[in-house]
Design a protein around this motif. Sequence first.
Motif, mmCIF file in Angstrom:
data_model
loop_
_atom_site.group_PDB
_atom_site.id
_atom_site.type_symbol
_atom_site.label_atom_id
_atom_site.label_comp_id
_atom_site.label_asym_id
_atom_site.label_seq_id
_atom_site.Cartn_x
_atom_site.Cartn_y
_atom_site.Cartn_z
ATOM 1 N N SER A 1 18.288 -17.785 -4.045
ATOM 2 C CA SER A 1 19.695 -17.749 -3.650
ATOM 3 C C SER A 1 20.595 -17.277 -4.779
ATOM 4 C CB SER A 1 20.141 -19.141 -3.179
ATOM 5 O OG SER A 1 19.916 -20.099 -4.194
ATOM 6 N N ASP A 2 20.172 -17.535 -6.048
ATOM 7 C CA ASP A 2 21.018 -17.128 -7.179
ATOM 8 C C ASP A 2 21.240 -15.624 -7.174
ATOM 9 O OD1 ASP A 2 21.056 -19.721 -7.907
ATOM 10 O OD2 ASP A 2 19.672 -19.515 -9.604
ATOM 11 N N TYR A 3 20.204 -14.869 -6.778
ATOM 12 C CA TYR A 3 20.296 -13.413 -6.780
ATOM 13 C C TYR A 3 20.472 -12.861 -5.366
ATOM 14 C CZ TYR A 3 18.853 -13.593 -11.625
ATOM 15 O OH TYR A 3 18.809 -13.850 -12.972
ATOM 16 N N LYS A 4 20.735 -13.784 -4.404
ATOM 17 C CA LYS A 4 20.922 -13.393 -3.003
ATOM 18 C C LYS A 4 19.749 -12.529 -2.522
ATOM 19 C CE LYS A 4 25.933 -13.628 -3.307
ATOM 20 N NZ LYS A 4 27.215 -12.920 -3.165
ATOM 21 N N LEU A 5 18.540 -13.015 -2.892
ATOM 22 C CA LEU A 5 17.315 -12.283 -2.566
ATOM 23 C C LEU A 5 16.562 -13.029 -1.480
ATOM 24 C CD1 LEU A 5 15.228 -10.057 -3.263
ATOM 25 C CD2 LEU A 5 14.229 -11.652 -4.890
ATOM 26 N N ASN A 6 16.190 -12.346 -0.442
ATOM 27 C CA ASN A 6 15.366 -12.925 0.614
ATOM 28 C C ASN A 6 14.222 -11.955 0.885
ATOM 29 O OD1 ASN A 6 14.346 -14.462 2.619
ATOM 30 N ND2 ASN A 6 15.939 -13.991 4.120
ATOM 31 N N PHE A 7 13.047 -12.213 0.336
ATOM 32 C CA PHE A 7 11.938 -11.258 0.332
ATOM 33 C C PHE A 7 10.694 -11.918 0.892
ATOM 34 C CE2 PHE A 7 9.328 -7.834 -0.966
ATOM 35 C CZ PHE A 7 8.191 -8.348 -1.535
ATOM 36 N N VAL A 8 10.025 -11.241 1.817
ATOM 37 C CA VAL A 8 8.766 -11.748 2.361
ATOM 38 C C VAL A 8 7.677 -10.708 2.145
ATOM 39 C CG1 VAL A 8 7.554 -12.514 4.424
ATOM 40 C CG2 VAL A 8 9.966 -13.111 4.106
ATOM 41 N N SER A 9 6.582 -11.102 1.508
ATOM 42 C CA SER A 9 5.467 -10.188 1.271
ATOM 43 C C SER A 9 4.211 -10.773 1.889
ATOM 44 C CB SER A 9 5.261 -9.992 -0.234
ATOM 45 O OG SER A 9 4.099 -9.247 -0.472
ATOM 46 N N GLU A 10 3.526 -10.015 2.708
ATOM 47 C CA GLU A 10 2.285 -10.484 3.322
ATOM 48 C C GLU A 10 1.089 -9.831 2.651
ATOM 49 O OE1 GLU A 10 0.024 -10.797 7.632
ATOM 50 O OE2 GLU A 10 2.105 -10.129 7.508
ATOM 51 N N MET A 11 0.121 -10.661 2.239
ATOM 52 C CA MET A 11 -1.098 -10.152 1.641
ATOM 53 C C MET A 11 -2.027 -9.712 2.769
ATOM 54 S SD MET A 11 -1.702 -13.022 -1.258
ATOM 55 C CE MET A 11 -0.376 -14.189 -1.405
ATOM 56 N N GLU A 12 -1.976 -8.460 3.149
ATOM 57 C CA GLU A 12 -2.713 -7.962 4.296
ATOM 58 C C GLU A 12 -4.025 -7.349 3.838
ATOM 59 O OE1 GLU A 12 -2.013 -5.143 8.223
ATOM 60 O OE2 GLU A 12 -0.695 -4.953 6.489
ATOM 61 N N HIS A 13 -5.107 -7.882 4.348
ATOM 62 C CA HIS A 13 -6.423 -7.377 3.991
ATOM 63 C C HIS A 13 -6.887 -6.327 4.995
ATOM 64 C CE1 HIS A 13 -7.124 -11.306 1.629
ATOM 65 N NE2 HIS A 13 -6.739 -10.343 0.834
ATOM 66 N N LYS A 14 -7.527 -5.284 4.470
ATOM 67 C CA LYS A 14 -8.014 -4.182 5.275
ATOM 68 C C LYS A 14 -9.509 -4.008 5.047
ATOM 69 C CE LYS A 14 -4.181 -2.545 7.151
ATOM 70 N NZ LYS A 14 -4.020 -2.351 8.614
ATOM 71 N N TYR A 15 -10.213 -3.552 6.090
ATOM 72 C CA TYR A 15 -11.664 -3.415 6.055
ATOM 73 C C TYR A 15 -12.045 -2.087 6.710
ATOM 74 C CZ TYR A 15 -10.757 -8.400 5.652
ATOM 75 O OH TYR A 15 -10.244 -9.619 5.275
ATOM 76 N N PHE A 16 -12.861 -1.310 6.005
ATOM 77 C CA PHE A 16 -13.279 -0.010 6.515
ATOM 78 C C PHE A 16 -14.769 0.189 6.262
ATOM 79 C CE2 PHE A 16 -8.911 0.309 5.026
ATOM 80 C CZ PHE A 16 -8.250 0.904 6.104
ATOM 81 N N ILE A 17 -15.425 0.938 7.161
ATOM 82 C CA ILE A 17 -16.777 1.428 6.873
ATOM 83 C C ILE A 17 -16.732 2.948 6.924
ATOM 84 C CG2 ILE A 17 -18.057 -0.618 7.565
ATOM 85 C CD1 ILE A 17 -18.615 0.722 10.257
ATOM 86 N N PHE A 18 -17.557 3.563 6.084
ATOM 87 C CA PHE A 18 -17.543 5.011 5.888
ATOM 88 C C PHE A 18 -18.973 5.503 5.840
ATOM 89 C CE2 PHE A 18 -17.148 8.398 2.367
ATOM 90 C CZ PHE A 18 -16.857 9.419 3.262
ATOM 91 N N ASN A 19 -19.252 6.581 6.548
ATOM 92 C CA ASN A 19 -20.564 7.225 6.466
ATOM 93 C C ASN A 19 -20.485 8.276 5.360
ATOM 94 O OD1 ASN A 19 -23.028 8.486 6.779
ATOM 95 N ND2 ASN A 19 -22.881 8.715 9.001
ATOM 96 N N LYS A 20 -20.876 7.877 4.163
ATOM 97 C CA LYS A 20 -20.719 8.739 2.990
ATOM 98 C C LYS A 20 -21.672 9.926 3.037
ATOM 99 C CE LYS A 20 -22.483 8.438 -1.241
ATOM 100 N NZ LYS A 20 -22.622 9.847 -1.666
#
Length: 244
Positions: A41-60
């Motif tokens: 509140s001191d800096y009038k900051l309202n921030f939400v960060s979500e730690m979003e995990h991603k998963y991929f498979i690749f045919n190298k």
Amino acid sequence: MFSFILIKHGFVISHGFGHDKSIHFNENLAIISDKLLVRHSDYKLNFVSEMEHKYFIFNKPFGTLCQFTGEESDSLLGDFYDYPKDVYSVGRLDKDSEGLLLLTNDNRLKDKVLNPSKKKAKKYLVQVDGAITSEAVTQLQNGSIQIKHKGKAYRVAPAKCKIVPQPAIEERDPPIRVRQNIPTSWIELELTEGKNRQVRKMTAAVGFPTLRLLRISLGEILLEGLKIGEVKELSREEAYKALR
């Protein structure tokens, strides 16, 4: 474990917590499940960060490096898909190996794959030079083979191995070298460890050098249905169920 670093008033506050926990520090900071909410509140900051995990498979494909940076002429992971910046491969396949590669930004899942104590099964199709014998297959199975690892002799763990017919898979580009009057054969080899170039060293040790090597499964994640160079995104549920 999830973790975060909060820089506040010149101080660094660091904390680790389980993904299913809710922890509240004070009116300016709250941790709820896998979301980090910061209110200042001191800096009038309202921030939400979500730690979003991603998963991929690749045919190298053959000739591609398991990295995102390299020389201009290199074939790199980012040439095939626009991955999030914090996603990296879980382990590696050699430049001259092909097949299933898992990529994620979930460190907990990475540990399930890479921690030697987990003994996560990895299955390969291997084309070898010559008509492989049942005696060689037994050697590949029983843990009697010694290979060089980091300059020292290393006895490999027991593995699963069987001779298989030529599989119905895409041709490699470029094709393997063919020697006139010398046959080739295929095996399916399943390991629970992953030393540097281990499969190639093992088949060479029993007298049948590897010509082509494809990883076809990791835990219960399968390469089946994914064409060379293709990427598929998995859900968190799919990834964890396949690597339980």
